[in-house]
Write a protein that holds these residues in place. Structure first.
Motif, short mmCIF file in Angstrom:
data_model
loop_
_atom_site.label_atom_id
_atom_site.label_comp_id
_atom_site.label_asym_id
_atom_site.label_seq_id
_atom_site.Cartn_x
_atom_site.Cartn_y
_atom_site.Cartn_z
N ARG A 1 46.32 24.25 52.51
CA ARG A 1 45.76 23.18 51.69
C ARG A 1 44.74 22.36 52.47
O ARG A 1 43.73 21.91 51.92
CB ARG A 1 46.86 22.26 51.17
N ALA A 2 45.01 22.14 53.75
CA ALA A 2 44.08 21.36 54.57
C ALA A 2 42.72 22.05 54.67
O ALA A 2 41.68 21.39 54.62
CB ALA A 2 44.67 21.15 55.96
N ILE A 3 42.72 23.38 54.79
CA ILE A 3 41.45 24.11 54.84
C ILE A 3 40.71 23.97 53.52
O ILE A 3 39.48 23.78 53.48
CB ILE A 3 41.70 25.60 55.15
N ALA A 4 41.44 24.08 52.42
CA ALA A 4 40.83 24.08 51.09
C ALA A 4 40.48 22.69 50.58
O ALA A 4 39.74 22.57 49.59
CB ALA A 4 41.77 24.76 50.09
N ALA A 5 40.99 21.65 51.23
CA ALA A 5 40.85 20.28 50.72
C ALA A 5 39.43 19.90 50.31
O ALA A 5 39.24 19.26 49.27
CB ALA A 5 41.41 19.29 51.74
N PRO A 6 38.39 20.25 51.09
CA PRO A 6 37.04 19.83 50.69
C PRO A 6 36.56 20.44 49.38
O PRO A 6 35.59 19.95 48.79
CB PRO A 6 36.16 20.32 51.87
N TYR A 7 37.23 21.49 48.92
CA TYR A 7 36.76 22.23 47.75
C TYR A 7 37.62 22.02 46.51
O TYR A 7 37.27 22.48 45.42
CB TYR A 7 36.69 23.73 48.07
N LEU A 8 38.76 21.32 46.64
CA LEU A 8 39.68 21.15 45.51
C LEU A 8 39.08 20.23 44.45
O LEU A 8 38.46 19.21 44.76
CB LEU A 8 41.00 20.54 45.99
N ALA A 9 39.28 20.61 43.20
CA ALA A 9 38.80 19.78 42.09
C ALA A 9 39.70 18.56 41.95
O ALA A 9 40.93 18.66 42.10
CB ALA A 9 38.80 20.58 40.79
N PRO A 10 39.13 17.39 41.67
CA PRO A 10 39.96 16.18 41.48
C PRO A 10 40.96 16.41 40.35
O PRO A 10 40.64 16.94 39.29
CB PRO A 10 38.93 15.12 41.10
N GLY A 11 42.20 16.03 40.59
CA GLY A 11 43.22 16.10 39.56
C GLY A 11 43.83 17.46 39.33
O GLY A 11 44.64 17.63 38.40
N CYS A 12 43.51 18.45 40.15
CA CYS A 12 44.11 19.78 39.94
C CYS A 12 45.61 19.71 40.25
O CYS A 12 46.05 18.95 41.11
CB CYS A 12 43.43 20.85 40.79
N GLU A 13 46.39 20.50 39.52
CA GLU A 13 47.83 20.54 39.74
C GLU A 13 48.12 21.33 41.00
O GLU A 13 47.51 22.37 41.25
CB GLU A 13 48.52 21.20 38.54
N GLU A 14 49.07 20.86 41.80
CA GLU A 14 49.40 21.52 43.06
C GLU A 14 50.86 21.96 43.08
O GLU A 14 51.75 21.21 42.68
CB GLU A 14 49.13 20.58 44.24
N ILE A 15 51.08 23.19 43.53
CA ILE A 15 52.42 23.75 43.65
C ILE A 15 52.66 24.06 45.12
O ILE A 15 52.05 24.98 45.68
CB ILE A 15 52.58 25.03 42.81
#
Length: 254
Positions: free
Chosen positions: A58-72
């Motif tokens: 998740r830390a690697i992907a953090a800059p690319y995550l869409a605001p408000g996306c659901e996380e599992i």
């Protein structure tokens, strides 16, 4: 097309897709353009992590995550605390993966895609493969290749690995000492993964194989806190999860 086949295809079309996205070795700038696009478009992301710790994926992907996306968050009950060949380790991980499948399957059956974040490449020593093997028969699965962790370490060490006709062998340090020594002696170049808890054994195997003097130790390659040194110069036997040993080839060159 017969009615049964048509009905089956329509059923699959209403289900969500599992999307395995390779994130590369650790540096967010080594995420591919395709991976960044898929992550940014995801409404549901899943990722593995050790219980009690933040997810490296998740830390690697953090800059690319869409605001408000659901996380599992899929939290390993055990990692290196128990030897991998012990029955309790096997049983614990089997139950864990089945639980992960249940959670992901519920989202897919609701018609929503799940983007599963994968360190390195999804199909190289990755937990994504356990999801793929259990879900591929029923759901559409897409796979986005990633830069492998070993490639990140090659580059971090500025080390050419395989020249000309060199044979490159990838070994898990969990093998017994005799097999490690034999494989290292037979090959031209090697990458040894899964060093944690196996460092002293690997040191002995490399010494027996006659490769320790050209071996390189890489810790957290392409990540903050990166360490690179000659394997022989590492005096202790402690090696974190994100570490590996490189034995460069010396074959035919221009």
């Amino acid at each position: 097309m017969n009615a049964l086949a048509s009905t089956s295809q329509e059923a699959v079309a209403t289900l969500g897709a599992l999307i395995g996205v390779g994130l590369g070795p650790g540096d967010p700038e080594l995420v591919t353009v395709k991976a960044a696009r898929l992550i940014g478009a995801a409404s549901v992301v899943a990722f593995f992590a050790k219980r009690g710790r933040a997810s490296h994926a998740r830390a690697i992907a953090a800059p690319y995550l869409a605001p408000g996306c659901e996380e599992i968050a899929l939290l390993y009950p055990v990692t290196t605390e128990i030897p991998f060949d012990q029955p309790e380790y096997v049983s614990s991980l089997q139950h864990f993966y089945e639980d992960c499948v249940t959670r992901i399957r519920a989202v897919l059956e609701a018609g929503r895609d799940v983007t599963l974040l994968c360190e390195g490449d999804p199909l190289l020593y990755g937990s994504f493969m356990h999801m793929f093997a259990r879900l591929d028969a029923r759901f559409r699965v897409e796979i986005c290749a990633g830069v492998s962790g070993m490639s990140g370490c090659f580059a971090a060490a500025r080390q050419p690995m395989a020249w000309g006709d060199d044979i490159l062998t990838v070994l898990p340090a969990t093998l017994d000492e005799d097999r490690l020594a034999s494989r290292l002696a037979e090959t031209d170049a090697a990458v040894v993964m899964k060093l944690g808890g196996n460092f002293a054994k690997l040191r002995r195997a490399m010494t027996r194989a006659g490769v320790i003097d050209r071996a390189i130790y890489v810790e957290r390659g392409a990540m903050p806190g990166e360490k690179i040194m000659r394997f022989a110069d590492k005096r202790d036997d402690d090696a974190p999860y994100f570490s590996m040993a490189l034995v460069p080839g010396r074959g035919r060159r221009p």
